[in-house]
Motif scaffolding. Structure first.
Motif, short mmCIF file in Angstrom:
data_model
loop_
_atom_site.label_atom_id
_atom_site.label_comp_id
_atom_site.label_asym_id
_atom_site.label_seq_id
_atom_site.Cartn_x
_atom_site.Cartn_y
_atom_site.Cartn_z
N THR A 39 2.79 13.44 14.43
CA THR A 39 3.18 12.91 16.11
C THR A 39 1.98 12.51 16.68
N GLY A 40 1.00 13.09 16.51
CA GLY A 40 -0.30 12.60 17.42
C GLY A 40 -0.72 11.22 16.60
N ASN A 41 -0.59 11.13 15.50
CA ASN A 41 -1.00 9.99 14.81
C ASN A 41 -0.01 8.78 15.17
N PHE A 42 1.15 9.09 15.31
CA PHE A 42 2.11 7.94 15.47
C PHE A 42 1.85 7.54 17.09
N TYR A 43 1.68 8.51 18.02
CA TYR A 43 1.47 8.07 19.29
C TYR A 43 0.28 7.16 19.53
N HIS A 44 -0.61 7.61 18.92
CA HIS A 44 -1.81 6.84 19.20
C HIS A 44 -1.93 5.45 18.26
N HIS A 45 -1.14 5.41 17.34
CA HIS A 45 -0.99 3.96 16.54
C HIS A 45 -0.13 3.20 17.74
N TYR A 46 1.07 3.95 18.39
CA TYR A 46 1.40 3.15 19.24
C TYR A 46 0.87 2.60 20.50
N LEU A 47 -0.23 3.43 20.92
CA LEU A 47 -0.86 3.02 21.78
C LEU A 47 -1.89 1.81 21.61
N LEU A 103 5.48 15.07 2.53
CA LEU A 103 4.86 13.69 1.93
C LEU A 103 5.54 12.46 2.23
N ALA A 104 7.19 12.74 1.82
CA ALA A 104 8.02 11.46 2.05
C ALA A 104 7.99 11.03 3.46
N VAL A 105 7.96 11.96 4.50
CA VAL A 105 8.38 11.81 5.91
C VAL A 105 6.52 11.01 6.31
N HIS A 106 5.39 11.25 5.59
CA HIS A 106 4.06 10.85 5.78
C HIS A 106 4.47 9.27 5.38
N PHE A 107 4.78 8.95 4.09
CA PHE A 107 4.81 7.81 3.63
C PHE A 107 5.79 6.91 4.36
N LEU A 108 6.72 7.57 4.62
CA LEU A 108 8.00 6.67 5.39
C LEU A 108 7.56 6.25 6.82
N LYS A 109 6.82 7.26 7.53
CA LYS A 109 6.28 6.97 8.82
C LYS A 109 5.45 5.64 8.59
N ARG A 110 4.54 5.54 7.53
CA ARG A 110 3.67 4.52 7.37
C ARG A 110 4.26 3.10 7.05
N VAL A 111 5.09 3.26 6.32
CA VAL A 111 6.24 2.08 6.16
C VAL A 111 6.74 1.51 7.50
N LEU A 112 7.42 2.74 8.21
CA LEU A 112 8.17 2.26 9.47
C LEU A 112 6.79 1.31 10.54
N CYS A 140 0.95 -1.11 0.02
CA CYS A 140 0.18 -0.14 0.09
C CYS A 140 0.72 1.19 0.00
N TYR A 141 1.98 1.14 0.75
CA TYR A 141 2.77 2.69 0.91
C TYR A 141 3.87 2.75 0.31
N VAL A 142 4.62 1.59 -0.04
CA VAL A 142 6.09 1.57 -0.66
C VAL A 142 5.97 2.27 -2.05
N PRO A 143 5.22 2.21 -2.99
CA PRO A 143 5.17 2.65 -4.22
C PRO A 143 5.26 4.28 -4.03
N ALA A 144 4.20 4.80 -3.28
CA ALA A 144 4.09 6.19 -3.08
C ALA A 144 5.14 6.78 -2.42
#
Length: 203
Positions: A104-112, A34-43, A4-8
């Motif tokens: 940042t908020g999205n990542f934190y709540h994904h972590y929770l 945008l690169a940070v957004h998709f890199l975060k999703r991949v990680l 889903c995320y790597v091609p973008a």
């Protein structure tokens, strides 16, 4: 989910190597965000998320195509607007701040959410009521912060296309939040009535 995320991510990173694709500070910062957004999703796929099921390849390819189009189109529309007059009010740097808050908020709540399956306390499939952060007030704070991030991108871009993407994402995620809250309420009798779907104290 990597499909889903790597091609973008690859396409957005490749834009930096295309002559003229990211001319100017606005286009460069937008592409970097945008690169940070998709890199975060991949990680997150690799190191944070815990999946309870699988996704059909056709669905993954459809989602992948959507993200690829959104990323490439946002950069291309920014390229087309390069020689146009700058907006009367420059929202580039406030937008960058809003984007940073959103991601940042999205990542934190994904972590929770990723910690919910540690130990017992849920139903027979391991489902639990999320706790901590804004989960005390809304069912899907990760969606709320994702919406904030998209509006941050729209502020950075200041194009109609980016704003349309933000509004479209907000409507889609609001519907998903409402469905998620209804699911929690039906699954858990103790689900707090004070917890809204998406916006604290409002809805």
């Amino acid at each position: 989910m990597l499909v889903c995320y790597v091609p973008a991510l690859v396409a957005v990173l490749a834009s930096f190597g295309v002559p003229g694709a990211v001319d100017g500070a606005r286009a460069q910062l937008l592409s970097a965000a945008l690169a940070v957004h998709f890199l975060k999703r991949v990680l997150e796929v690799l190191f944070v998320h815990r999946y309870s099921g699988s996704m059909p390849l056709a669905t993954a390819l459809l989602i992948s195509s959507s993200y690829l189009f959104i990323g490439v189109a946002m950069i291309y529309v920014q390229h087309l607007s390069y020689n146009l007059p700058e907006p009367a009010v420059n929202l580039l740097y406030p937008g960058l701040l809003v984007f940073a808050v959103g991601i940042t908020g999205n990542f934190y709540h994904h972590y929770l959410l990723s910690r919910l399956r540690d130990g017992g306390g849920g139903d027979d499939k391991g489902y639990k009521i999320p706790r901590g952060g804004l989960f005390e007030l809304v069912a899907c704070p990760h969606y709320l912060f994702e919406i904030i991030g998209f509006f941050g991108l729209a502020m950075m871009s200041q194009t109609v296309y980016a704003l349309t993407v933000a509004f479209g994402s907000a409507v889609y995620l609001a519907c998903r939040s409402s469905a998620t809250r209804r699911w929690y309420a039906s699954k858990f009798e103790e689900f707090p009535a004070r917890v809204k779907a998406l916006v604290p104290y409002v809805w």
